[in-house]
Design an enzyme around this catalytic site. Structure first.
Site, short mmCIF file in Angstrom:
data_model
loop_
_atom_site.label_atom_id
_atom_site.label_comp_id
_atom_site.label_asym_id
_atom_site.label_seq_id
_atom_site.Cartn_x
_atom_site.Cartn_y
_atom_site.Cartn_z
N ASP A 176 0.86 -1.19 0.00
CA ASP A 176 0.00 0.00 0.00
C ASP A 176 0.89 1.23 0.00
OD1 ASP A 176 -2.23 1.59 0.19
OD2 ASP A 176 -2.39 1.41 2.37
N ASP A 223 -3.38 2.52 -5.66
CA ASP A 223 -2.15 2.48 -4.85
C ASP A 223 -2.00 1.23 -3.99
OD1 ASP A 223 -4.10 3.07 -2.94
OD2 ASP A 223 -2.70 4.26 -1.76
N GLU A 224 -2.66 0.15 -4.38
CA GLU A 224 -2.61 -1.07 -3.58
C GLU A 224 -2.52 -2.30 -4.47
OE1 GLU A 224 -5.72 -2.18 -0.68
OE2 GLU A 224 -6.10 -0.03 -0.64
MG LIG Z 1 -2.59 3.92 0.37
#
Ligand SMILES: [Mg+2]
Length: 364
Positions: free
Chosen positions: A14, A112-113
């Site tokens: 993350d 974003d993961e």
């Molecule tokens: Mg994040």
């Protein structure tokens, strides 16, 4: 070798406060300042929300999802920036490209993961930790951004672990440590147990994951149906989902936060019409047809819902977008005032330009 809590060593990566971190990377003079990425605060009168903020802003009590007007009251001097999704998606694509190389199987779950299945070649935690360090170093070296990684026996524990020590964290949960890791945590740490479910669990006297894990599963089923089984399993650290390579997620959507909440059906109709126009223009320009139409609504109290409907056949028809979105809107009409509406399409297919007309014609 399988273990009782899941399948194999899984990493969850993350990025740390991604939007604001990208902004600071692009404008180094913002380093160390409270940076808030979200809608226009309009001097405290803005009606949108905070998307992401830097850790400096978090220290002032600002967090993502907070009304931008509240953030502004807390810190009018913070740096307020509009969301620049195009930039974040570009950066995301190049970061995901870096990570993918290390994965046996790779599943991006948001901008974003991502989950990383390290495969059969790595089956001990020592090697997995070395790999996680290497990934973190590469992401920083190539992209100038930090991320946090969880290393665990399955997806849910890896996800909780990546969130455990941020920013720039690396949290490892071995099978023998699962219970000790999860038990003391608040139930909100389990993905999917949101603000609706938490009070219901509290009423049942359940505050921690440990309490949820040892609660009567039949009771949970009677209260939550099938979700009761799932939350009980997750609380016990059991998650059999595999890291799945997904086809590229493609969707086009647009949304609008209104200056004043609206509830008048005619006005709603007009906005849906406008949003439809924008979405349709975008897919026409990109030569897509779609199969799924989505609607997003946010009530004046920030309750937010999305609904989707998938059609039998793909089409490019504008009126289909509008009608389907209006159909999805029906369940919300008369239930309150709206501060935001959004319309989108997904399950996109690239059109062969020459066939456009005929294909659509045949489908009507
Ligand atoms: Mg994040």
């Amino acid at each position: 070798m399988k273990n009782p809590s899941g399948e194999r060593i899984t990493l969850h990566l993350d990025m740390d406060s991604f939007y604001s971190a990208v902004e600071v990377r692009e404008q180094p003079e913002l380093k160390g300042l409270p940076v808030v990425v979200g809608s226009d605060p309009k001097g405290g009168m803005g009606r949108g929300v905070v998307s992401t903020c830097s850790y400096e802003a978090r220290e002032l009590g600002i967090h993502s999802g907070m009304p931008i007007s509240k953030a502004y009251r807390l810190c009018p001097d913070a740096v307020y920036l509009r969301v620049n999704l195009k930039l974040y998606k570009e950066v995301s694509e190049s970061i995901m490209g870096t990570i993918r190389i290390f994965a046996d199987r790779f599943q991006q779950v948001s901008v974003d993961e991502a989950y990383i299945d390290v495969g059969d070649s790595i089956n001990d935690y020592h090697s997995a930790i070395l790999l996680a360090r290497k990934i973190k170093n590469e992401v920083f070296r190539l992209h100038g951004l930090t991320c946090s990684i969880g290393v665990a026996p399955n997806k849910v524990i890896a996800k909780i672990a990546s969130d455990h020590n941020k920013p720039d964290g690396l949290t490892v949960v071995k099978p023998e440590d699962i219970q000790e890791f999860l038990s003391p945590m608040h139930i909100s740490k389990i993905p999917g147990i949101g603000t609706k479910t938490q009070p219901l669990l509290h009423e049942m006297g359940i505050e921690t994951i440990g309490q949820l894990a040892s609660s009567d599963v039949q009771l949970l089923i009677s209260r939550f149906g099938k979700s009761g089984v799932v939350m009980h399993q997750l609380a016990n650290g059991i998650d059999m989902r595999e890291v799945k390579e997904r086809e590229e997620v493609k969707s086009v959507s647009t949304e609008d936060t209104f200056d004043e909440d609206i509830s008048d059906p005619l006005q709603i109709d007009r906005y849906i019409h406008e949003l439809t126009e924008k979405v349709h223009e975008s897919i026409t320009r990109k030569h897509f047809r779609f199969r799924t139409v989505t609607l997003k609504v946010r009530f004046e109290d920030f309750r937010t819902y999305t609904r989707a409907k998938t059609l039998h056949t793909a089409t490019t028809d504008k009126e289909t977008i509008r009608k389907t979105a209006m159909g999805l809107m029906e369940e919300f009409l008369g239930k309150g005032r709206f501060r935001l509406l959004g319309v989108g399409v997904s399950k996109l297919e690239k059109l062969d330009k020459g066939q456009t007309y005929l294909t659509d014609y045949l489908q009507q």
